[in-house]
Design a protein around this motif. Sequence first.
Motif, PDB file in Angstrom:
ATOM      1  N   GLY A  46     -14.003 -18.843  -2.493  1.00  0.00           N
ATOM      2  CA  GLY A  46     -13.191 -17.780  -3.091  1.00  0.00           C
ATOM      3  C   GLY A  46     -13.783 -17.287  -4.393  1.00  0.00           C
ATOM      4  N   ARG A  47     -14.179 -18.219  -5.266  1.00  0.00           N
ATOM      5  CA  ARG A  47     -14.797 -17.822  -6.530  1.00  0.00           C
ATOM      6  C   ARG A  47     -16.111 -17.081  -6.278  1.00  0.00           C
ATOM      7  NH1 ARG A  47     -17.594 -21.549 -11.287  1.00  0.00           N
ATOM      8  NH2 ARG A  47     -18.311 -19.756 -12.487  1.00  0.00           N
ATOM      9  N   LEU A  48     -16.909 -17.592  -5.353  1.00  0.00           N
ATOM     10  CA  LEU A  48     -18.186 -16.957  -5.031  1.00  0.00           C
ATOM     11  C   LEU A  48     -17.977 -15.518  -4.574  1.00  0.00           C
ATOM     12  CD1 LEU A  48     -21.249 -17.078  -4.461  1.00  0.00           C
ATOM     13  CD2 LEU A  48     -20.688 -17.985  -2.194  1.00  0.00           C
ATOM     14  N   PHE A  49     -16.954 -15.282  -3.768  1.00  0.00           N
ATOM     15  CA  PHE A  49     -16.693 -13.945  -3.230  1.00  0.00           C
ATOM     16  C   PHE A  49     -16.391 -12.948  -4.349  1.00  0.00           C
ATOM     17  CE2 PHE A  49     -13.690 -10.765  -1.438  1.00  0.00           C
ATOM     18  CZ  PHE A  49     -14.561 -10.166  -0.538  1.00  0.00           C
ATOM     19  N   ALA A  50     -15.592 -13.362  -5.337  1.00  0.00           N
ATOM     20  CA  ALA A  50     -15.252 -12.469  -6.446  1.00  0.00           C
ATOM     21  C   ALA A  50     -16.494 -12.125  -7.274  1.00  0.00           C
ATOM     22  CB  ALA A  50     -14.190 -13.119  -7.333  1.00  0.00           C
ATOM     23  N   HIS A  51     -17.309 -13.136  -7.601  1.00  0.00           N
ATOM     24  CA  HIS A  51     -18.538 -12.882  -8.358  1.00  0.00           C
ATOM     25  C   HIS A  51     -19.515 -12.025  -7.557  1.00  0.00           C
ATOM     26  CE1 HIS A  51     -17.291 -15.391 -11.577  1.00  0.00           C
ATOM     27  NE2 HIS A  51     -17.478 -16.542 -10.979  1.00  0.00           N
ATOM     28  N   PHE A  52     -19.558 -12.264  -6.250  1.00  0.00           N
ATOM     29  CA  PHE A  52     -20.441 -11.500  -5.369  1.00  0.00           C
ATOM     30  C   PHE A  52     -20.081 -10.014  -5.405  1.00  0.00           C
ATOM     31  CE2 PHE A  52     -20.655  -9.618  -1.043  1.00  0.00           C
ATOM     32  CZ  PHE A  52     -22.027  -9.477  -0.937  1.00  0.00           C
TER      33      PHE A  52
END
Length: 266
Positions: free
Chosen positions: A208-214
């Motif tokens: 989830g965190r990766l998706f937002a930063h991506f």
Amino acid sequence: MSQKPVRLLTEGALSIALSLLLWYLRIGAMPQGGSISMQMLPLFIFALRWGTLSGILVGLVYGVIHSLQDMYVVHWAQYLLDYPIAFSLIGLSGIAKKVKASKIITFFIALLFLAGSILFVVNISNELPQAQKTLEELKLKLQSAQGEEKTNIEEDIKDLEFKLKWFPISRIVLIVAGILGALLLIYGAVLRKTQEPIELGVFIGGLGRLFAHFLSGVIFFSQYAPPGTPAWIYSLIYNLFVVVPSTFVCLPLILLIYPRLKESEI
């Protein structure tokens, strides 16, 4: 009066405070923001203990406060994605509290994670020779360039030099994280005494965190992508280098701490 709300608020505040402190124990920092640290550890554990909604709210509060520690903002929407939204999505790890998963599913996810890591390593390996060739061409072009063109070429050279310096390291980090992550997922599934998939919860929260930063990288930092590299690949690799190692630094500690916390509940 039930003590549950008091415990929830107390643990939430402690989780935020501990995460703020753990951020200072970080390994390096990336040029456009982000660093490898254990700041997510208390947020993961809180979400696993109290569920998704509580985890999202505590993550959101942490994201806002954390932005005061390490703010890198180019747009208000980028701020929301990289701070409140990114850290609130760690709360998705609380899904594991309500999900019952067989060990076979965990094994399958572990294999997918390892395969994905290998795929990105192959992609990086294929890009590096072209990046070196492009860098040499730009250096030759720089000798006769002037004005704005010269400035743009210098920026492109800087980005390519960053890529050639860090992508080989990223390649090692990704393959190590892929192997270690897959082993930890399998280890957690084998040792799990209940069907509550702790390791999958951590995996989902990190994703989830990766998706937002991506999304933030694709929308707001595409200009930093080296020539010939699509913005989405650059953003994905850049943020994988930050989020994946940070997640798997936390995972073994969570597998040790969380079950003991649960056993100690009254």
